[in-house]
Design a protein around this motif. Structure first.
Motif, PDB file in Angstrom:
ATOM      1  N   GLU A  96      -8.272  10.608   5.674  1.00 47.11           N
ATOM      2  CA  GLU A  96      -6.815  10.702   5.791  1.00 47.11           C
ATOM      3  C   GLU A  96      -6.489  11.732   6.857  1.00 47.11           C
ATOM      4  O   GLU A  96      -7.243  12.698   7.052  1.00 47.11           O
ATOM      5  CB  GLU A  96      -6.178  11.100   4.464  1.00 47.11           C
ATOM      6  CG  GLU A  96      -6.240   9.998   3.406  1.00 47.11           C
ATOM      7  CD  GLU A  96      -5.224  10.213   2.300  1.00 47.11           C
ATOM      8  OE1 GLU A  96      -4.015  10.303   2.623  1.00 47.11           O
ATOM      9  OE2 GLU A  96      -5.625  10.319   1.138  1.00 47.11           O
TER      10      GLU A  96
ATOM     11  N   ARG B 168      -1.689   3.574  15.085  1.00 45.54           N
ATOM     12  CA  ARG B 168      -1.869   2.739  13.902  1.00 45.54           C
ATOM     13  C   ARG B 168      -3.117   1.856  13.929  1.00 45.54           C
ATOM     14  O   ARG B 168      -3.522   1.370  12.880  1.00 45.54           O
ATOM     15  CB  ARG B 168      -0.642   1.834  13.723  1.00 45.54           C
ATOM     16  CG  ARG B 168       0.608   2.580  13.328  1.00 45.54           C
ATOM     17  CD  ARG B 168       1.799   1.657  13.254  1.00 45.54           C
ATOM     18  NE  ARG B 168       2.227   1.199  14.574  1.00 45.54           N
ATOM     19  CZ  ARG B 168       3.273   0.408  14.802  1.00 45.54           C
ATOM     20  NH1 ARG B 168       3.977  -0.029  13.769  1.00 45.54           N
ATOM     21  NH2 ARG B 168       3.609   0.055  16.027  1.00 45.54           N
TER      22      ARG B 168
ATOM     23  N   GLY C 166      -7.918   5.512   6.761  1.00 44.34           N
ATOM     24  CA  GLY C 166      -8.645   4.330   7.174  1.00 44.34           C
ATOM     25  C   GLY C 166     -10.135   4.397   6.976  1.00 44.34           C
ATOM     26  O   GLY C 166     -10.668   5.294   6.324  1.00 44.34           O
ATOM     27  N   GLU C 167     -10.806   3.439   7.556  1.00 45.02           N
ATOM     28  CA  GLU C 167     -12.260   3.282   7.561  1.00 45.02           C
ATOM     29  C   GLU C 167     -12.667   3.000   9.009  1.00 45.02           C
ATOM     30  O   GLU C 167     -11.886   2.419   9.773  1.00 45.02           O
ATOM     31  CB  GLU C 167     -12.671   2.081   6.693  1.00 45.02           C
ATOM     32  CG  GLU C 167     -12.473   2.316   5.217  1.00 45.02           C
ATOM     33  CD  GLU C 167     -13.723   2.900   4.556  1.00 45.02           C
ATOM     34  OE1 GLU C 167     -14.643   3.291   5.305  1.00 45.02           O
ATOM     35  OE2 GLU C 167     -13.755   2.970   3.328  1.00 45.02           O
TER      36      GLU C 167
ATOM     37  N   LEU D 192      -1.790   8.903   8.027  1.00 47.02           N
ATOM     38  CA  LEU D 192      -2.755   7.859   8.345  1.00 47.02           C
ATOM     39  C   LEU D 192      -3.934   7.899   7.388  1.00 47.02           C
ATOM     40  O   LEU D 192      -4.282   8.962   6.871  1.00 47.02           O
ATOM     41  CB  LEU D 192      -3.270   8.032   9.781  1.00 47.02           C
ATOM     42  CG  LEU D 192      -2.218   8.226  10.881  1.00 47.02           C
ATOM     43  CD1 LEU D 192      -2.880   8.697  12.160  1.00 47.02           C
ATOM     44  CD2 LEU D 192      -1.442   6.940  11.095  1.00 47.02           C
TER      45      LEU D 192
ATOM     46  N   ASP E  19      -6.580   0.245  13.600  1.00 46.53           N
ATOM     47  CA  ASP E  19      -7.730   0.508  12.721  1.00 46.53           C
ATOM     48  C   ASP E  19      -7.365   1.357  11.505  1.00 46.53           C
ATOM     49  O   ASP E  19      -8.256   1.927  10.868  1.00 46.53           O
ATOM     50  CB  ASP E  19      -8.867   1.193  13.492  1.00 46.53           C
ATOM     51  CG  ASP E  19      -9.392   0.325  14.626  1.00 46.53           C
ATOM     52  OD1 ASP E  19      -9.407  -0.908  14.449  1.00 46.53           O
ATOM     53  OD2 ASP E  19      -9.765   0.872  15.667  1.00 46.53           O
ATOM     54  N   CYS E  20      -6.081   1.451  11.175  1.00 54.36           N
ATOM     55  CA  CYS E  20      -5.672   2.214   9.991  1.00 54.36           C
ATOM     56  C   CYS E  20      -5.492   1.260   8.807  1.00 54.36           C
ATOM     57  O   CYS E  20      -4.825   0.221   8.923  1.00 54.36           O
ATOM     58  CB  CYS E  20      -4.367   2.968  10.241  1.00 54.36           C
ATOM     59  SG  CYS E  20      -4.534   4.397  11.321  1.00 54.36           S
ATOM     60  N   ALA E  21      -6.058   1.622   7.677  1.00 52.17           N
ATOM     61  CA  ALA E  21      -5.819   0.859   6.451  1.00 52.17           C
ATOM     62  C   ALA E  21      -4.449   1.188   5.868  1.00 52.17           C
ATOM     63  O   ALA E  21      -3.878   0.396   5.113  1.00 52.17           O
ATOM     64  CB  ALA E  21      -6.905   1.165   5.430  1.00 52.17           C
ATOM     65  N   TYR E  22      -3.936   2.358   6.220  1.00 50.14           N
ATOM     66  CA  TYR E  22      -2.636   2.808   5.716  1.00 50.14           C
ATOM     67  C   TYR E  22      -1.983   3.668   6.786  1.00 50.14           C
ATOM     68  O   TYR E  22      -2.647   4.497   7.420  1.00 50.14           O
ATOM     69  CB  TYR E  22      -2.803   3.623   4.436  1.00 50.14           C
ATOM     70  CG  TYR E  22      -1.537   4.318   3.971  1.00 50.14           C
ATOM     71  CD1 TYR E  22      -0.603   3.651   3.201  1.00 50.14           C
ATOM     72  CD2 TYR E  22      -1.278   5.653   4.315  1.00 50.14           C
ATOM     73  CE1 TYR E  22       0.564   4.289   2.771  1.00 50.14           C
ATOM     74  CE2 TYR E  22      -0.125   6.290   3.886  1.00 50.14           C
ATOM     75  CZ  TYR E  22       0.793   5.603   3.117  1.00 50.14           C
ATOM     76  OH  TYR E  22       1.945   6.229   2.702  1.00 50.14           O
ATOM     77  N   TRP E  23      -0.698   3.447   7.020  1.00 48.24           N
ATOM     78  CA  TRP E  23       0.055   4.344   7.891  1.00 48.24           C
ATOM     79  C   TRP E  23       1.509   4.366   7.460  1.00 48.24           C
ATOM     80  O   TRP E  23       2.035   3.390   6.935  1.00 48.24           O
ATOM     81  CB  TRP E  23      -0.052   3.938   9.369  1.00 48.24           C
ATOM     82  CG  TRP E  23       0.533   2.576   9.677  1.00 48.24           C
ATOM     83  CD1 TRP E  23      -0.137   1.384   9.698  1.00 48.24           C
ATOM     84  CD2 TRP E  23       1.915   2.275   9.973  1.00 48.24           C
ATOM     85  NE1 TRP E  23       0.721   0.358   9.987  1.00 48.24           N
ATOM     86  CE2 TRP E  23       1.991   0.871  10.171  1.00 48.24           C
ATOM     87  CE3 TRP E  23       3.076   3.035  10.096  1.00 48.24           C
ATOM     88  CZ2 TRP E  23       3.183   0.220  10.481  1.00 48.24           C
ATOM     89  CZ3 TRP E  23       4.278   2.404  10.406  1.00 48.24           C
ATOM     90  CH2 TRP E  23       4.323   1.010  10.599  1.00 48.24           C
TER      91      TRP E  23
ATOM     92  N   ARG F 265       0.837  -1.192   0.000  1.00 45.76           N
ATOM     93  CA  ARG F 265       0.000   0.000   0.000  1.00 45.76           C
ATOM     94  C   ARG F 265       0.875   1.245   0.000  1.00 45.76           C
ATOM     95  O   ARG F 265       1.803   1.352   0.810  1.00 45.76           O
ATOM     96  CB  ARG F 265      -0.920  -0.012   1.222  1.00 45.76           C
ATOM     97  CG  ARG F 265      -1.936  -1.137   1.153  1.00 45.76           C
ATOM     98  CD  ARG F 265      -2.825  -1.242   2.381  1.00 45.76           C
ATOM     99  NE  ARG F 265      -3.848  -2.259   2.185  1.00 45.76           N
ATOM    100  CZ  ARG F 265      -4.748  -2.605   3.105  1.00 45.76           C
ATOM    101  NH1 ARG F 265      -4.755  -2.003   4.290  1.00 45.76           N
ATOM    102  NH2 ARG F 265      -5.638  -3.549   2.838  1.00 45.76           N
TER     103      ARG F 265
ATOM    104  N   THR G 145     -10.525   4.189   1.289  1.00 49.55           N
ATOM    105  CA  THR G 145     -10.442   4.773   2.628  1.00 49.55           C
ATOM    106  C   THR G 145     -11.490   5.868   2.746  1.00 49.55           C
ATOM    107  O   THR G 145     -11.868   6.496   1.747  1.00 49.55           O
ATOM    108  CB  THR G 145      -9.050   5.363   2.910  1.00 49.55           C
ATOM    109  OG1 THR G 145      -8.766   6.375   1.934  1.00 49.55           O
ATOM    110  CG2 THR G 145      -7.974   4.296   2.869  1.00 49.55           C
TER     111      THR G 145
END
Length: 922
Positions: free
Chosen positions: A734, A750, A771-772, A769, A752-756, A672, A731
């Motif tokens: 952000e 971090r 996420g959803e 960060l 519950d983050c889809a991306y970090w 990602r 997501t």
């Protein structure tokens, strides 16, 4: 010889600051092997600069080298040994290593123990490791991360020349009429050598440069011709060149007859494919006219250097690709001359040194292989291992990918990993981590505490690092240089050679490992290179690698050793600039070998599920898995987050915008990162960097996307031709969170983050960060309160755009700052980062506190993404300067200082200048 080269040290006295010591040493990054002058006081380094007397760089340094002193210090270092997760003293740690290694071999046999080494080790460390494992533990399973980058080049040199011998030197780039960069982004990966080539081209307008690469890279800045070939088609290209040279009468028949064999077989293999230019152009997917121009230039010039690197080597047919290049040079007699030869440039500072001592699984020692007649007996007698039963192994060990497969099967039950991070860098990296987690014994020697491999280690041994390690390295042109120990290792860190020598003593081999200084190891290594080696007489028993001329060095001579190229012996006491000038090769009959090459495509197949070709590689300002370069915050500014580079048409077809988060799916995992649109990227192909890992970003480990498919000869993985799918990362939000440096170890947002991604800054740590699910503004304040050490003291909301900014201040000091919204909305963060630098006794004034939420001082200007890392000059500042009338990189340098130090950013400056000038003219 200069005083600095002769002595390596000078001391000046300053009544205000005390003694300032200046030492000459060598940069620990790429294979260029730049000389570095370090100023220090014996405790800490105050500055570095290029060594103007070192023949590799003559004073130039890239931005990584210039920032070396910024990567030092105790922070993030391994300081104590650990056994089974508990800190212990060295006696306990060494006893654990000795007991467990001995027990493993006693219960499962000698081959149940392995070592995985690194081009970051010094030659002396490498020598002791090879001697201990192969010579005294009797296991052949010793390999190195050089397998991942240079093994194909090694195999091809040995097949063609009879030895792993790079025939060229850096001066050849300056003497050449034509330089071909094949699979090498020299501008980013070997920037000092690139600047040297660029300067030579400026001095000689007749010099031509050809770049052969699927991507338009910064190296194309000096190219007279660019061939953007299809990935994996290199062998087809150079086979076609060989056939074209013969057809046009451009082969050197006299050279072929006197100094080579195998030309007809190589030519016949090339002719098995259609040799018409149109067919070659079609198969390589290059322009016909450009192809013919390249063939004509190569064939009609004698002084041709082909400089090649990972784009050639990292392939399931990398050895044959290297061989195809060598075939063309031999066919044209373009070798052994100033400005001529096939030149493999190494990726690591001591990949060459590791090859010299036998660090690869198929090598024995001192350029002797297991199949070299008499080699096992010779090394046995030299190391005096005859009392061991059995003595040295009789057959080569497992190469890197095979080695980890053997661990998974349970054949290897103990591995000692030194100075490398295979759970990030190996193909199918996530599987490698699982394999090591299940291995009964994993010993890791490393200097950095954030190396991901430590998570699976049973025994952790703190090792010394650059500026502490003392020994030698060998660069890409066979030049041996001293890397000097200037500082004491911090905490209880120790030198790798010392650690292994202590383990050897514990195992009962102390007499053979009684080294008191790295000089003792080096001179033993030098003696072995000359042992029963009639290197002045070509033939079966002669070995080209010979540094016996340095075997008599005493401690003072070793300390003062000036850079020198091997061979160094009675016939060449001052070293050897280039090899094979007399047309005599290191084969039994003295003849070089041309070998038949049959082109093969990538083995990682494109499919409906994974329709895109993935190319991986380095970026300009980072090194390997970032365990060291992250400590210099300015090295994080050029490319702050992991990214995927793609052609705009591919982005559009996948519904992706520039800087949008995306996800790749590959053989062993997902990746990602942010999309970067680039017209120089071929359609249907992607590029992603190799550096990020689980310590810095979630699911950004590029090794996880690459299947463990290797070259059948070299064992090198096919890292340049992955197969992946691409899609937008879904997501709902952000956010950017910045925390004070002293909170970096306690704040972890971090979950519950889809991306970090973690981005170290000079005085703070930035988290990017995404996420959803979506959160309301009020929920964000609760989110911050649950994760940060103090609640928000000020905030602002923009409900219409679902954005929020908040900050936490304590006693007038900024402790954290949060922005919910896309990164494109971020202000210039340098001012904000400086606010975190205020100490307990320097609280922010009211006016500054009011500007905190804005993230910038009143009237402050965001200079945009950093282009020049040396002087921290951003893209927006450069564009404004161009619009103000600066029409050249020299003018930009005069105004902004960009491009005036290491020169790594010059191609990007030129590109920006051309783009903006075109915009202004319209």
């Amino acid at each position: 010889m200069s005083d600095r080269q002769a002595k390596g040290r000078s001391i000046t006295e300053d009544t205000a600051t005390g003694p300032a010591i200046t030492d000459a040493t060598t940069c620990p990054y790429c294979g260029v092997g730049c000389g570095v002058v370090v100023e220090h006081d014996g405790e800490r380094v105050s500055g570095v600069e290029g060594d103007r007397t070192h023949p590799a760089n003559f004073g130039r340094l890239c931005v990584k080298g210039s920032a070396l002193h910024e990567t030092l210090g105790d922070e993030g270092r391994l300081l104590r040994p650990r056994v089974d997760g508990k800190s212990v003293d060295w006696t306990t740690a060494l006893d654990a290593v000795v007991t467990r290694l001995a027990s493993t071999q006693r219960e499962h046999g000698r081959g149940a123990v392995a070592a995985y080494l690194s081009g970051q080790l010094l030659t002396e460390d490498y020598y002791v490791a090879n001697k201990l494992f192969k010579g005294f533990l009797g296991t052949p399973h010793v390999d190195t991360n050089s397998r991942l980058c240079m093994a194909s080049a090694v195999a091809a040199y040995k097949r063609a020349f009879g030895a792993d011998a790079v025939p060229c030197c850096y001066e050849d780039l300056e003497c050449a009429e034509l330089v071909v960069l094949a699979g090498s982004n020299l501008a980013w990966n070997h920037p000092v050598l690139y600047q040297r080539l660029k300067a030579a081209k400026a001095r000689n307008p007749l010099m031509r440069v050809v770049v052969i690469d699927p991507r338009v890279t910064d190296s194309c800045e000096i190219a007279d011709l660019y061939l953007g070939l299809e990935p994996g088609s290199d062998a087809r290209l150079f086979n076609g060149l060989l056939a074209w040279m013969e057809e046009k009468g451009r082969v050197d028949r006299r050279y072929l007859e006197r100094h080579t064999q195998g030309f007809e077989a190589a030519l016949n293999a090339a002719r098995e494919d259609d040799t018409r230019l149109a067919a070659i152009a079609r198969d390589c997917d290059v322009d016909l006219e450009r192809l013919e121009t390249f063939f004509y230039w190569f064939a009609t010039h004698l002084h041709v250097v082909t400089l090649y690197s990972q784009g050639i080597n990292q392939s399931s047919s990398g050895t044959d690709k290297c061989q195809a290049i060598i075939n063309c040079h031999l066919a044209g007699g373009k070798i052994g001359l100033p400005g001529a030869g096939p030149f493999s440039i190494t990726g690591q500072p001591n990949a060459m040194g590791g090859r010299e001592v036998g660090g690869l699984a198929n090598q024995l020692a001192a350029h002797m292989d297991y199949h070299t007649p008499g080699a096992i007996d010779r090394v046995t007698r030299f190391w005096q291992t005859a009392s061991l039963v059995p003595t040295l192994p009789n057959e080569p060990g497992h190469k890197a990918v095979e080695l980890f497969d053997a661990i998974e099967r349970g054949e290897i039950r103990a591995i000692w990993i030194m100075a490398t991070n295979p759970v990030v860098s190996m193909p199918d990296a996530n599987r490698i981590k699982r394999i090591l987690a299940a291995c009964p014994l994993v010993i890791v020697s490393d200097c950095m505490a954030n190396a991901e491999v430590l998570e699976v280690a049973d025994i952790v041994l703190p090792a010394s690092s650059w500026a502490e390690k003392d020994g030698t390295v060998t660069n890409s042109e066979r030049r041996i240089s001293r890397q000097r120990g200037l500082l004491r290792p911090p905490g209880e860190a120790r030198h790798d050679w010392w650690i292994m020598s202590q383990v050897a003593a514990g195992l009962g081999f102390g007499e053979a490992f009684g080294y008191a200084h790295p000089a003792d190891i080096f001179t033993e290594h030098a003696r072995l290179s000359g042992f029963e080696n009639p290197s002045d007489k070509p033939g079966e028993d002669a070995r080209l690698f010979d540094i016996s001329g340095l075997a008599a060095l005493d401690r003072a001579g070793y300390e003062a050793l000036a850079p020198i190229q091997w061979p160094v012996n009675g016939g060449a006491p001052r070293g050897t600039a280039r090899l094979f000038e007399d047309g005599q090769f290191a084969t039994p009959d003295g003849l070089a070998k041309l070998l038949p090459v049959r082109p093969r495509g990538p083995q990682q197949e494109i499919s409906v599920r994974r329709p895109l070709r993935l190319n991986t590689g380095r970026i300009r300002d980072q090194w390997h898995t970032m365990t060291r370069t992250w400590r210099a915050s300015r090295l994080m500014n050029h490319r702050q987050e992991p990214f995927v580079e793609m052609h705009p048409a591919d982005a559009e077809s996948h519904g992706i915008a520039d800087q949008q988060l995306v996800e790749l799916d590959g053989a062993g995992g997902r990746y990602r990162a942010r999309a970067r649109l680039a017209k120089g990227q071929r359609r249907g192909e992607l590029f992603a960097p190799m550096h990020w890992n689980d310590a810095f970003s979630g699911q950004a480990k590029i090794g996880g996307l690459i299947a463990p498919i290797t070259d059948p000869v070299s064992g090198q993985p096919e890292s340049k031709q992955g197969a992946v799918s691409l899609k937008p990362l879904e997501t709902a939000w952000e956010a950017t969170l910045i925390v004070a440096g002293d909170l970096a170890g306690t704040v972890d947002p971090r979950d519950d983050c889809a991306y970090w991604t973690r981005i170290p800054m000079a005085h703070s740590l930035r988290w990017q960060l995404a996420g959803e699910p979506a959160l309301e503004n009020r929920d964000w304040l609760a989110w911050a309160e649950s994760r940060l050490p103090l609640p928000a003291t000020q905030w602002s909301r923009d409900s219409a755009r679902e954005r929020l900014r908040a900050s936490g201040l304590e006693a007038g000091r900024l402790r954290w700052w949060l922005m919910v919204g896309p990164p494109a909305a971020l202000p210039a963060l340098h001012w904000l980062d400086a606010c975190f630098a205020r100490g307990p006794d320097a609280s922010l004034d009211p006016a500054t506190r009011r500007r905190i939420l804005a993230g910038c001082a009143s009237g402050a200007r965001d200079q945009g993404a950093i282009v020049c890392s040396c002087h921290q000059v951003g893209q927006r500042s450069i564009v404004e300067a161009v619009r103000a009338g600066d029409a050249s990189v020299e003018a930009l340098g005069a105004r902004l200082a960009c491009g005036t130090q290491c020169g790594s950013c010059l191609p990007e400056l030129k590109s920006l200048l051309e783009e903006e000038s075109a915009h202004v003219s319209v």
